[in-house]
Design a protein around this motif. Structure first.
Motif, mmCIF file in Angstrom:
data_model
loop_
_atom_site.group_PDB
_atom_site.id
_atom_site.type_symbol
_atom_site.label_atom_id
_atom_site.label_comp_id
_atom_site.label_asym_id
_atom_site.label_seq_id
_atom_site.Cartn_x
_atom_site.Cartn_y
_atom_site.Cartn_z
ATOM 1 N N VAL A 26 0.840 -1.200 0.000
ATOM 2 C CA VAL A 26 0.000 0.000 0.000
ATOM 3 C C VAL A 26 0.869 1.242 0.000
ATOM 4 C CG1 VAL A 26 -1.537 1.351 1.468
ATOM 5 C CG2 VAL A 26 -2.075 -0.989 0.970
ATOM 6 N N THR A 27 1.963 1.214 0.776
ATOM 7 C CA THR A 27 2.842 2.380 0.802
ATOM 8 C C THR A 27 3.400 2.634 -0.585
ATOM 9 O OG1 THR A 27 3.609 1.212 2.774
ATOM 10 C CG2 THR A 27 4.390 3.445 2.460
ATOM 11 N N GLU A 28 3.852 1.552 -1.243
ATOM 12 C CA GLU A 28 4.396 1.721 -2.602
ATOM 13 C C GLU A 28 3.376 2.327 -3.533
ATOM 14 O OE1 GLU A 28 7.006 -2.372 -2.499
ATOM 15 O OE2 GLU A 28 5.780 -1.927 -4.255
ATOM 16 N N LEU A 29 2.166 1.737 -3.529
ATOM 17 C CA LEU A 29 1.154 2.181 -4.489
ATOM 18 C C LEU A 29 0.702 3.608 -4.207
ATOM 19 C CD1 LEU A 29 -0.984 -1.038 -4.826
ATOM 20 C CD2 LEU A 29 0.432 0.001 -6.565
ATOM 21 N N THR A 30 0.544 3.949 -2.921
ATOM 22 C CA THR A 30 0.127 5.318 -2.604
ATOM 23 C C THR A 30 1.159 6.305 -3.113
ATOM 24 O OG1 THR A 30 -0.735 4.360 -0.559
ATOM 25 C CG2 THR A 30 -0.846 6.737 -0.764
ATOM 26 N N ALA A 31 2.457 5.953 -2.942
ATOM 27 C CA ALA A 31 3.497 6.849 -3.437
ATOM 28 C C ALA A 31 3.378 7.039 -4.949
ATOM 29 C CB ALA A 31 4.867 6.288 -3.071
ATOM 30 N N LEU A 32 3.130 5.921 -5.665
ATOM 31 C CA LEU A 32 2.970 5.989 -7.126
ATOM 32 C C LEU A 32 1.831 6.919 -7.507
ATOM 33 C CD1 LEU A 32 3.417 2.329 -8.343
ATOM 34 C CD2 LEU A 32 4.546 4.333 -9.294
ATOM 35 N N ILE A 33 0.706 6.781 -6.788
ATOM 36 C CA ILE A 33 -0.473 7.596 -7.106
ATOM 37 C C ILE A 33 -0.172 9.069 -6.868
ATOM 38 C CG2 ILE A 33 -2.856 8.096 -6.463
ATOM 39 C CD1 ILE A 33 -3.242 5.199 -5.826
ATOM 40 N N GLN A 34 0.469 9.365 -5.735
ATOM 41 C CA GLN A 34 0.772 10.771 -5.432
ATOM 42 C C GLN A 34 1.676 11.349 -6.505
ATOM 43 O OE1 GLN A 34 -0.996 11.862 -3.077
ATOM 44 N NE2 GLN A 34 -0.482 11.102 -1.040
ATOM 45 N N GLU A 35 2.691 10.554 -6.909
ATOM 46 C CA GLU A 35 3.599 11.028 -7.965
ATOM 47 C C GLU A 35 2.849 11.375 -9.227
ATOM 48 O OE1 GLU A 35 7.233 8.076 -7.215
ATOM 49 O OE2 GLU A 35 6.935 8.667 -9.321
ATOM 50 N N ALA A 36 1.986 10.451 -9.639
ATOM 51 C CA ALA A 36 1.253 10.662 -10.890
ATOM 52 C C ALA A 36 0.385 11.908 -10.803
ATOM 53 C CB ALA A 36 0.405 9.436 -11.210
ATOM 54 N N LEU A 37 -0.276 12.109 -9.638
ATOM 55 C CA LEU A 37 -1.137 13.278 -9.491
ATOM 56 C C LEU A 37 -0.330 14.565 -9.558
ATOM 57 C CD1 LEU A 37 -3.550 12.049 -6.699
ATOM 58 C CD2 LEU A 37 -4.216 12.819 -8.949
ATOM 59 N N GLU A 38 0.837 14.538 -8.920
ATOM 60 C CA GLU A 38 1.663 15.748 -8.944
ATOM 61 C C GLU A 38 2.139 16.046 -10.354
ATOM 62 O OE1 GLU A 38 3.334 15.173 -4.462
ATOM 63 O OE2 GLU A 38 4.782 15.261 -6.110
ATOM 64 N N ALA A 39 2.567 14.990 -11.069
ATOM 65 C CA ALA A 39 3.037 15.189 -12.449
ATOM 66 C C ALA A 39 1.935 15.800 -13.292
ATOM 67 C CB ALA A 39 3.479 13.852 -13.026
ATOM 68 N N ASP A 40 0.708 15.289 -13.102
ATOM 69 C CA ASP A 40 -0.392 15.820 -13.888
ATOM 70 C C ASP A 40 -0.681 17.267 -13.517
ATOM 71 O OD1 ASP A 40 -3.745 16.020 -13.801
ATOM 72 O OD2 ASP A 40 -2.797 15.393 -15.665
ATOM 73 N N ALA A 41 -0.605 17.568 -12.215
ATOM 74 C CA ALA A 41 -0.871 18.947 -11.785
ATOM 75 C C ALA A 41 0.129 19.901 -12.415
ATOM 76 C CB ALA A 41 -0.813 19.037 -10.261
ATOM 77 N N LYS A 42 1.391 19.467 -12.449
ATOM 78 C CA LYS A 42 2.428 20.328 -13.073
ATOM 79 C C LYS A 42 2.109 20.565 -14.532
ATOM 80 C CE LYS A 42 6.683 19.697 -10.512
ATOM 81 N NZ LYS A 42 6.665 18.326 -10.019
ATOM 82 N N LYS A 43 1.698 19.483 -15.216
ATOM 83 C CA LYS A 43 1.402 19.611 -16.648
ATOM 84 C C LYS A 43 0.301 20.628 -16.888
ATOM 85 C CE LYS A 43 0.532 15.611 -18.367
ATOM 86 N NZ LYS A 43 0.223 14.435 -19.160
ATOM 87 N N ARG A 44 -0.718 20.588 -16.018
ATOM 88 C CA ARG A 44 -1.833 21.507 -16.202
ATOM 89 C C ARG A 44 -1.407 22.941 -15.972
ATOM 90 N NH1 ARG A 44 -6.963 19.023 -16.442
ATOM 91 N NH2 ARG A 44 -6.636 16.799 -16.186
ATOM 92 N N GLN A 45 -0.540 23.125 -14.957
ATOM 93 C CA GLN A 45 -0.075 24.486 -14.664
ATOM 94 C C GLN A 45 0.694 25.050 -15.843
ATOM 95 O OE1 GLN A 45 2.089 25.013 -10.995
ATOM 96 N NE2 GLN A 45 0.184 25.890 -10.259
ATOM 97 N N VAL A 46 1.566 24.184 -16.413
ATOM 98 C CA VAL A 46 2.386 24.631 -17.558
ATOM 99 C C VAL A 46 1.470 25.015 -18.714
ATOM 100 C CG1 VAL A 46 3.978 23.816 -19.316
ATOM 101 C CG2 VAL A 46 4.412 23.326 -16.906
ATOM 102 N N SER A 47 0.482 24.162 -18.980
ATOM 103 C CA SER A 47 -0.369 24.431 -20.153
ATOM 104 C C SER A 47 -1.235 25.663 -19.937
ATOM 105 C CB SER A 47 -1.262 23.215 -20.456
ATOM 106 O OG SER A 47 -2.136 22.994 -19.377
ATOM 107 N N ARG A 48 -1.520 25.987 -18.661
ATOM 108 C CA ARG A 48 -2.366 27.149 -18.412
ATOM 109 C C ARG A 48 -1.586 28.431 -18.651
ATOM 110 N NH1 ARG A 48 -4.388 26.445 -13.043
ATOM 111 N NH2 ARG A 48 -5.292 24.537 -13.778
#
Lengths: 244, 281, 288
Positions: free
Chosen positions: B258-280
């Motif tokens: 669970v710790t591994e997977l939660t870390a993966l999910i958080q990473e993916a969400l952060e990466a996506d958030a960055k992408k959206r900020q850049v595109s905005r």
């Protein structure tokens, strides 16, 4: 709902029991004249009736297995069984899930290879609901299957356990169940001590898990003693009558 | 339609490999398949790929009247439909046993464990609350639908943004996406399901079974935990009986996963958030 | 132990149970001609009946009735509801009979069978037409709130004659009902929760009448009348007569279905026997 004190300072629960104490259990077998095997079980105020028909011809030819019997479980909750009258439809997911659990619990225990191409029907009728329905249903179904003379490798005894305020407790009633305490239902095979069913729906910290599960195991052993006594008494009764 | 059972050869091969400590796809017993998360352009749309298993989750919201006896609670509903697209064993309209179990597990993991704060969905007590609906579509079934669906659902909920609302006395204004930035939902904790499959009389325990392994397994168990080491739901129904120690061992494995997977999910969400900020920008 | 062949060639003999399966009607006839039935009763005998009150503590009123092998449990729950528009000061009763696969292998799971629906409807008519209860007693606040009584009969074991057992259980359960006295306050009905029920905070229903029924079947083209049929008898007989009678011996309902035409004397016999039976049954229910 007002905050009800579930565990008094002396360590007594809301109905006066100690944490590791089961409710009063009454059980009788062979209560129905039409079914091949039947059992009536009372766990305190939870009343469940189980009827077993089979092995008999399967209803749907397509589902027949050539080397084993199929087990079919149906639940029927009486509308007056709960606090507020609720008409549960047959397709209610919760009931379907419980039926599926009971079916999967008995599939490895019943020696289905003895009854190829047939169907064993287990019908469970919940007459009154006061917490611990799944455990009562599994226990009643075990006794009904034994009463029907269907071969099984072992009893299946079930018991609920949970973390009530400060301590682990077994056999939770409706008030304890609905007030946000974690509750786990465990079904065990007493001869080997192995767990065949485990269901939990609420949050519980991993460290407390071991205590709760082992207490549930103890509860199952107590259930086994009660159920075994009922079955043996009835068998002696029958033997005495046949000897005449 | 009944699915084709694996041939005796396949069965023997898989079991013999397990005895030697190897799985068909080369993983170790406690390894998950590669998890890939891709987000849609809308908030709340996530596709999860766990090996070959693909699940799509989409979150939507609307404003409705609350129940009279629970005036400050919003609604959270999950809709899971196993379509024949995922596997020929599923049929439209008829609910199979597996479908009931999958949807109930997801409900138990998300709803009963109070992952989402339903009180935070209240707008005007007794009159207007948010109703959040999560639609889960199964696109491809290669085993372990529950874990993939759970990850998809919770990631979608974390990713989702609902429109911002201002309440001035009796007046309620729901702002559109242009007027105000949408607001994330308040998620208390992240429940993740870990499914185990048992083989060889309970001696071998596998994590994240593939479709083939699922058909051959002797028993299974699903544990739902979060990073805080709380067990949110446990489900073991039938199959081979297990000792208590073996079950506790599985919980330990699950905590790590669970710790591994939660870390993966958080990473993916952060990466996506960055992408959206850049595109905005 | 019975030979069916009159010829001198080897006669067939088989056990009684085999004979019953092969020629059920003939098997029956042999008993009836001696004036008894296979289960040992006389043609006009009713099976032993027991009544238990208050078996379900979550229901407002409940009763369990056993007539021979037929066992039914009836639970009554009272709920607050809005009254019907054409009768704003009256509550209402909703009876329902549930025949599920648990009670007999003759029933299949699924929507209520025809038999269950017919029985529910018959009980509903008796309750309405005989004015068993004054529905005005169930009013809380005229036009706003009334009590609706949901009467659910669950059959647990089926061995024939569901109508008699169901009706008796409904009457017993209604006599057992206790409803907490509500207070009506500006559109909200409040019912006090926790205390024990006694005469101050709750009321029992005032039953005007207690109709009880007796059912009969006709065997062999309406020649023989059998009272209180069990499942085997129901399957081979044609024609069923049910008579529902109240305390004063007045007929509340009478139905004759199937079978050929019967003479008025048969019907009169049914009514007389029904009157006796309802007297005995009432005495039994009073005792509990």
């Amino acid at each position: 709902m007002s905050r009800v004190e579930l565990l008094s300072p002396e360590g007594l629960r809301i109905d006066g029991r100690r944490p590791a104490e089961l409710r009063k259990i009454t059980s009788t077998t062979a209560v129905l004249s039409q079914a091949d095997g039947s059992a009536y079980l009372e766990h305190g105020n939870t009343k469940v009736l189980a009827a077993v028909y089979g092995p008999r011809e399967a209803r749907h030819r397509a589902l027949v297995l050539h080397d084993r019997a199929i087990i079919n479980v149906e639940f029927n909750v009486a509308p007056f069984s709960t606090g507020e009258r609720r008409r549960r439809t047959k397709n209610d997911k919760r009931l379907l899930e419980m039926a599926s659990f009971v079916k999967q619990t008995f599939e490895p225990v019943v020696v289905t290879t003895l009854y190829a191409r047939s169907q064993i029907d287990i019908y469970l009728q919940i007459i009154q609901h006061d917490g611990g329905t799944l455990q009562a249903c599994i226990n009643a179904a075990t006794m009904a299957l034994i009463d029907a003379g269907i071969a099984m490798t072992d009893y299946v005894c079930a018991c609920t356990a949970g973390w009530v305020e400060r301590e682990a407790a077994i056999d939770l009633n409706h008030i304890e169940e609905s007030s946000d305490t974690s509750e786990v239902t465990v079904a065990m095979l007493p001869k080997s001590g192995k767990i065949t069913l485990m269901q939990m729906e609420s949050r519980l910290h991993v460290d407390k898990l071991e205590e709760v599960l082992s207490l549930a195991g103890e509860g199952c052993k107590q259930m086994h003693v009660v159920m075994d006594k009922t079955i043996r008494d009835r068998a002696e009764d029958l033997a005495a009558k046949m000897a005449v | 339609m009944r699915e084709a059972e694996p041939s005796t050869n396949e069965r023997e091969f898989v079991l013999a490999a397990l005895k030697e400590g190897a799985r068909i796809d080369g993983r170790k017993f406690y390894d998950f398949r590669t998890l890939r998360l891709s987000f849609g352009s809308d908030y709340g749309a996530v596709e999860v790929q766990l090996g070959n298993t693909r699940v799509l989750a989409k979150v939507s919201c609307e404003v409705i009247r609350p129940f009279p006896d629970k005036p400050t609670e919003g609604f959270l509903t999950f809709n899971t439909e196993l379509s024949p697209m995922a596997s020929s064993a599923f049929e439209v309209g008829r609910q199979t046993d597996e479908e009931v179990l999958v949807s109930r597990l997801i409900e138990k993991a998300m709803r009963r464990s109070r992952a989402l704060d339903t009180e935070g969905l209240c707008i005007v007590a007794g009159e207007k609350v948010w109703s959040i609906r999560v639609d889960i579509h199964f696109l491809d079934h290669d085993g372990n639908l529950v874990d993939a669906a759970c990850i998809a659902a919770i990631t979608a909920l974390l990713h989702f943004r609902r429109p911002d609302v201002t309440v001035v006395g009796e007046d309620v204004t729901i702002h559109t996406l242009e007027q105000r930035n949408p607001v994330p939902l308040s998620i208390h904790h992240i429940p993740i399901c870990i499914s185990f499959a048992f083989f060889d009389n309970g001696e071998r325990v596998l994590v994240d079974p593939t479709y083939l392994e699922e058909q051959i397994k002797e028993g299974d168990m699903t544990l739902t935990l979060n990073v805080h080491k709380e067990v949110c739901a446990m489900s073991k129904a039938g199959g081979i009986p297990m000792e208590l120690d073996q079950i506790l061992q599985c919980t330990k494995i699950a905590v790590v996963k669970v710790t591994e997977l939660t870390a993966l999910i958080q990473e993916a969400l952060e990466a996506d958030a960055k992408k959206r900020q850049v595109s905005r920008k | 132990m019975t030979s069916t062949s009159a010829a001198p060639s080897p006669a067939f003999t088989f056990s009684a149970s085999t004979f019953q399966k092969l020629h059920p009607a003939e098997y029956f006839r042999k008993f009836i001609s001696q004036g008894v039935r296979p289960d040992g009763r006389l043609l006009t005998g009713f099976r032993p009946t027991t009544v238990h009150y208050g078996v379900i503590s979550t229901a407002n009123g409940s009763a369990m009735v056993r007539v021979g092998g037929t066992t039914v449990v009836c639970g009554v729950k009272a709920e607050v509801a809005e009254p019907r528009l054409d009768s704003p000061d009256q509550g209402y009763l909703v009876p329902n009979v549930d025949l599920s696969p648990i009670c007999s292998s003759a029933f299949r799971p699924g929507p209520p069978s025809e038999q269950a629906q017919v029985t529910s409807d018959a009980i509903d008519r008796v309750l309405k037409e005989s004015k068993v209860l004054d529905l005005k007693d169930l009013c809380i606040e005229e036009g706003k709130a009334v009590w609706s009584l949901w009467i659910d009969v669950v059959c647990v074991s089926y061995d024939g004659n569901i109508y008699d057992a169901a009706l008796a259980s409904v009457m017993a359960a209604l006599a057992n009902v206790r409803i907490r006295k509500p207070t009506y306050d500006e559109g909200i009905v409040k019912v006090s929760g926790a205390q024990e029920l006694d005469d101050d905070n709750s009321f029992k229903l005032n039953l005007n009448r207690t109709p009880l029924s007796a059912s009969f079947v006709l065997f062999d083209t309406s020649l023989e009348l059998l009272a209180d049929p069990n499942f085997a008898e129901e399957s081979i007989c044609e024609g069923q007569i049910s008579v529902t009678v109240d305390e004063e011996g007045q007929i509340c309902a009478l139905s004759k279905v199937g079978g050929g035409s019967s003479s008025p004397s048969i019907l009169k016999e049914c009514v007389d026997r029904a009157k006796e039976r309802s007297k005995d049954l009432r005495a039994l229910m009073q005792q509990q």
